[in-house]
Motif scaffolding. Structure first.
Motif, PDB file in Angstrom:
ATOM      1  N   ASP A  60       0.831  -1.202   0.000  1.00  0.00           N
ATOM      2  CA  ASP A  60       0.000   0.000   0.000  1.00  0.00           C
ATOM      3  C   ASP A  60       0.865   1.251   0.000  1.00  0.00           C
ATOM      4  OD1 ASP A  60      -2.263  -1.553   0.015  1.00  0.00           O
ATOM      5  OD2 ASP A  60      -2.559  -1.425   2.189  1.00  0.00           O
ATOM      6  N   SER A  64       0.636   4.402  -2.626  1.00  0.00           N
ATOM      7  CA  SER A  64       0.486   5.787  -2.160  1.00  0.00           C
ATOM      8  C   SER A  64       1.571   6.677  -2.746  1.00  0.00           C
ATOM      9  CB  SER A  64       0.540   5.841  -0.635  1.00  0.00           C
ATOM     10  OG  SER A  64      -0.539   5.129  -0.065  1.00  0.00           O
ATOM     11  N   SER A  67       0.680   7.387  -6.353  1.00  0.00           N
ATOM     12  CA  SER A  67      -0.410   8.363  -6.405  1.00  0.00           C
ATOM     13  C   SER A  67       0.104   9.763  -6.113  1.00  0.00           C
ATOM     14  CB  SER A  67      -1.497   7.971  -5.402  1.00  0.00           C
ATOM     15  OG  SER A  67      -2.575   8.873  -5.456  1.00  0.00           O
TER      16      SER A  67
END
Length: 224
Positions: A60, A64, A67
């Motif tokens: 994750d 992130s 992004s």
């Protein structure tokens, strides 16, 4: 549609063949990265038109970071690749134009989704038709005609001719043509470019062949 760079981040090589196919079909070059080399990849090249992130085995934290990188650089579109059994855990980036696709999707779906993210609104435009003397290139259907008669070119012959014709008046080295036309990890020698140029010249006839100029010590140029 103009050339774009695509960053592929994947822990495995499962998408490499697919990206090689797409680099032939679309006007893109692909830079490969793993989760460990993501930071190096984004510092080496800043102008990516699309980030493709394979979520298999990816943390994750990396998602992130990708992004955040997209948001900090003008909201670069992100295409997430996921497996069907992981769809319930999919979290799309909040900002920008993004999409997802299943890892098992066919080549046509990959091409459509990437095209929509790379060239929104440009998928079918008059620029798909290139006319030079008695030659017409249909970039949407991958067809070339001379005097309205189809020319029987292999995929690589078509890709080489269409690339040169849509990037005229600039000399390209054989190494650059291998990268841009054959794909990001072609392992053959530069002589294959000369062989394909010779075949293309023989098939398109003297009028069009005269536009393909050999630049001594460099490579080839399409002269208008």
């Amino acid at each position: 549609m103009h050339h774009k760079k695509v960053l592929l981040i994947s822990r495995t090589t499962r998408l490499h063949d697919r990206m090689r196919e797409l680099s032939h079909e679309l006007d893109i070059s692909v830079l490969l990265a793993t989760p460990d080399t993501f930071g190096q990849a984004i510092t080496s090249t800043a102008d990516f038109g699309l980030v493709t992130l394979d979520l298999a085995g990816v943390s994750d934290d990396l998602a992130s970071r990708v992004s955040a990188y997209s948001a900090e650089n003008g909201c670069i579109p992100i295409l997430l690749v996921t497996d069907e059994d992981r769809l319930g855990q999919l979290r799309m980036p909040v900002q920008g134009r993004n999409d997802f696709i299943l890892a098992g999707a066919g080549a046509a779906e990959f091409e459509v989704r990437m095209t929509q993210l790379l060239w929104p609104g440009e998928e079918n435009t008059p620029s798909d038709i290139v006319v030079i003397d008695n030659m017409t290139i249909n970039l949407a259907t991958y067809q070339i005609t001379i005097d309205d008669k189809p020319v029987d070119l292999t995929l690589m012959e078509y890709s080489l001719l269409s690339f040169l014709a849509t990037h005229p008046s600039r000399a390209y080295s054989r190494e650059t043509l291998l990268h841009r036309v054959w794909g990001f990890e072609y392992c053959g020698g530069t002589r294959t470019v000369d062989v394909h140029i010779r075949r293309v010249r023989s098939k398109v006839g003297p009028q069009v062949a005269s536009h393909i100029v050999t630049v001594r010590g460099v490579g080839y140029l399409f002269k208008l």
